[in-house]
Scaffold this motif. Structure first.
Motif, PDB file in Angstrom:
ATOM      1  N   THR A 125       0.809  -1.232   0.000  1.00 19.08           N
ATOM      2  CA  THR A 125       0.000   0.000   0.000  1.00 19.08           C
ATOM      3  C   THR A 125       0.835   1.271   0.000  1.00 19.08           C
ATOM      4  OG1 THR A 125      -0.150   0.162   2.428  1.00 19.08           O
ATOM      5  CG2 THR A 125      -1.807  -1.213   1.296  1.00 19.08           C
ATOM      6  N   VAL A 126       2.149   1.150   0.052  1.00 23.58           N
ATOM      7  CA  VAL A 126       3.006   2.336   0.112  1.00 23.58           C
ATOM      8  C   VAL A 126       4.032   2.312  -1.015  1.00 23.58           C
ATOM      9  CG1 VAL A 126       2.724   2.682   2.595  1.00 23.58           C
ATOM     10  CG2 VAL A 126       4.606   1.278   1.772  1.00 23.58           C
ATOM     11  N   THR A 127       4.557   3.483  -1.321  1.00 20.52           N
ATOM     12  CA  THR A 127       5.607   3.615  -2.322  1.00 20.52           C
ATOM     13  C   THR A 127       6.618   4.641  -1.837  1.00 20.52           C
ATOM     14  OG1 THR A 127       4.375   5.329  -3.491  1.00 20.52           O
ATOM     15  CG2 THR A 127       4.099   3.067  -4.297  1.00 20.52           C
ATOM     16  N   GLY A 128       7.674   4.792  -2.608  1.00 18.39           N
ATOM     17  CA  GLY A 128       8.674   5.824  -2.322  1.00 18.39           C
ATOM     18  C   GLY A 128       9.366   5.640  -0.987  1.00 18.39           C
ATOM     19  N   GLU A 129       9.542   6.746  -0.286  1.00 19.94           N
ATOM     20  CA  GLU A 129      10.286   6.735   0.973  1.00 19.94           C
ATOM     21  C   GLU A 129       9.648   5.817   2.020  1.00 19.94           C
ATOM     22  OE1 GLU A 129      11.331   9.856   4.501  1.00 19.94           O
ATOM     23  OE2 GLU A 129      11.541  10.602   2.429  1.00 19.94           O
ATOM     24  N   SER A 130       8.331   5.778   2.073  1.00 22.07           N
ATOM     25  CA  SER A 130       7.658   4.907   3.050  1.00 22.07           C
ATOM     26  C   SER A 130       7.970   3.436   2.767  1.00 22.07           C
ATOM     27  CB  SER A 130       6.150   5.133   3.027  1.00 22.07           C
ATOM     28  OG  SER A 130       5.848   6.433   3.449  1.00 22.07           O
ATOM     29  N   PHE A 131       7.925   3.058   1.497  1.00 18.17           N
ATOM     30  CA  PHE A 131       8.273   1.679   1.146  1.00 18.17           C
ATOM     31  C   PHE A 131       9.743   1.422   1.439  1.00 18.17           C
ATOM     32  CE2 PHE A 131      10.024  -1.534  -1.631  1.00 18.17           C
ATOM     33  CZ  PHE A 131       9.166  -2.594  -1.405  1.00 18.17           C
ATOM     34  N   ASP A 132      10.601   2.349   1.061  1.00 16.90           N
ATOM     35  CA  ASP A 132      12.041   2.176   1.279  1.00 16.90           C
ATOM     36  C   ASP A 132      12.347   1.937   2.757  1.00 16.90           C
ATOM     37  OD1 ASP A 132      12.206   2.701  -1.414  1.00 16.90           O
ATOM     38  OD2 ASP A 132      13.242   4.624  -1.198  1.00 16.90           O
ATOM     39  N   ARG A 133      11.716   2.704   3.613  1.00 14.37           N
ATOM     40  CA  ARG A 133      11.935   2.563   5.060  1.00 14.37           C
ATOM     41  C   ARG A 133      11.468   1.180   5.538  1.00 14.37           C
ATOM     42  NH1 ARG A 133       8.882   6.374   6.740  1.00 14.37           N
ATOM     43  NH2 ARG A 133      10.422   7.988   6.332  1.00 14.37           N
ATOM     44  N   LEU A 134      10.287   0.788   5.101  1.00 11.91           N
ATOM     45  CA  LEU A 134       9.731  -0.511   5.494  1.00 11.91           C
ATOM     46  C   LEU A 134      10.617  -1.652   5.006  1.00 11.91           C
ATOM     47  CD1 LEU A 134       7.253  -1.933   6.804  1.00 11.91           C
ATOM     48  CD2 LEU A 134       6.205  -1.906   4.534  1.00 11.91           C
ATOM     49  N   LEU A 135      11.050  -1.559   3.761  1.00 13.39           N
ATOM     50  CA  LEU A 135      11.895  -2.608   3.184  1.00 13.39           C
ATOM     51  C   LEU A 135      13.242  -2.698   3.898  1.00 13.39           C
ATOM     52  CD1 LEU A 135      12.223  -4.679   0.789  1.00 13.39           C
ATOM     53  CD2 LEU A 135      13.425  -2.831  -0.386  1.00 13.39           C
ATOM     54  N   THR A 136      13.920  -1.568   4.064  1.00 10.20           N
ATOM     55  CA  THR A 136      15.253  -1.616   4.670  1.00 10.20           C
ATOM     56  C   THR A 136      15.204  -2.076   6.117  1.00 10.20           C
ATOM     57  OG1 THR A 136      15.177   0.760   5.172  1.00 10.20           O
ATOM     58  CG2 THR A 136      16.289   0.103   3.139  1.00 10.20           C
ATOM     59  N   GLU A 137      14.234  -1.592   6.882  1.00 12.35           N
ATOM     60  CA  GLU A 137      14.140  -2.008   8.286  1.00 12.35           C
ATOM     61  C   GLU A 137      13.812  -3.500   8.396  1.00 12.35           C
ATOM     62  OE1 GLU A 137      11.283   0.666   9.996  1.00 12.35           O
ATOM     63  OE2 GLU A 137      12.677   2.370   9.934  1.00 12.35           O
ATOM     64  N   SER A 138      12.859  -3.963   7.605  1.00 14.38           N
ATOM     65  CA  SER A 138      12.441  -5.368   7.670  1.00 14.38           C
ATOM     66  C   SER A 138      13.556  -6.310   7.219  1.00 14.38           C
ATOM     67  CB  SER A 138      11.205  -5.599   6.801  1.00 14.38           C
ATOM     68  OG  SER A 138      10.119  -4.851   7.280  1.00 14.38           O
ATOM     69  N   LEU A 139      14.213  -5.950   6.125  1.00 15.65           N
ATOM     70  CA  LEU A 139      15.249  -6.849   5.606  1.00 15.65           C
ATOM     71  C   LEU A 139      16.528  -6.806   6.425  1.00 15.65           C
ATOM     72  CD1 LEU A 139      14.629  -6.683   1.797  1.00 15.65           C
ATOM     73  CD2 LEU A 139      13.936  -8.404   3.455  1.00 15.65           C
ATOM     74  N   ARG A 140      16.838  -5.669   7.004  1.00 18.69           N
ATOM     75  CA  ARG A 140      18.010  -5.643   7.882  1.00 18.69           C
ATOM     76  C   ARG A 140      17.763  -6.545   9.098  1.00 18.69           C
ATOM     77  NH1 ARG A 140      21.565  -4.134  11.377  1.00 18.69           N
ATOM     78  NH2 ARG A 140      23.510  -3.275  10.648  1.00 18.69           N
TER      79      ARG A 140
END
Length: 191
Positions: A125-140
């Motif tokens: 449901t998100v794109t851009g910076e919100s997605f980037d934050r979610l992806l980086t935090e979750s995958l780290r």
């Protein structure tokens, strides 16, 4: 010093297995198909945990091309997705070799480091910076947990094939963390 690290790593592996047992996630083989002697409970628990962890991480990574705001993150995710796909092949081969059926004992559980289904739903449901934050935090978080689990497998596992794969996966996770932390998007989303 090395002896102290070994004792701490064994305790971590024991805590992992105890946690899996308490959560009802024991890695007991089917009664009619006992695990070969080369595999112990740590080996099978590690395999049965890493497969769903990697599958969930793959679901999140697959969203990056259409949703990432930073091209460098989308590129990192593409490579990370390939690595996960490649990693799942020997993990599934090990599961088959262990004689333990693929019963998905962790289905529906949100284990430490596992990307949750809720996270995947939110990411859709998100794109851009919100997605980037979610992806980086979750995958780290995922990669840090994978490294810890692989270290436990190397120390307490019995099957040499599993221990060798744990070494490779642990090294790969460390490299991916380094690359993820070096992305310009990481610094922007951490603040």
């Amino acid at each position: 010093m090395q002896l102290r690290r070994n004792v701490l790593t064994r305790r971590t592996a024991a805590a992992l297995l105890l946690g899996l047992s308490v959560a009802g996630c024991t890695s007991q083989p089917a009664a009619d198909r006992p695990a070969p002697a080369a595999f112990n409970d740590t080996d099978t628990a590690w395999i049965q945990l890493l497969i769903p962890m990697d599958e969930r991480a793959s679901q999140l990574i697959a969203l990056a091309p259409a949703r990432a705001g930073h091209p460098a993150l989308a590129g990192w995710a593409k490579e990370a997705g390939r690595r996960l796909k490649d990693e799942l092949v020997p993990l599934r081969e090990l599961l088959d070799a262990s004689g333990v059926p693929d019963t998905r004992p962790h289905e529906g559980h949100n284990m430490p480091g596992m990307v949750t289904l809720d996270t995947v739903r939110r990411a859709r449901t998100v794109t851009g910076e919100s997605f980037d934050r979610l992806l980086t935090e979750s995958l780290r978080t995922h990669l840090v947990q994978v490294r810890m689990l692989c270290a436990s497998e190397r120390t307490s596992g019995r099957a040499q094939r599993a221990k060798d794969l744990a070494t490779v996966i642990e090294r790969s996770a460390a490299q991916q963390i380094t690359r993820l932390d070096a992305l310009p998007v990481r610094a922007a989303t951490a603040s």
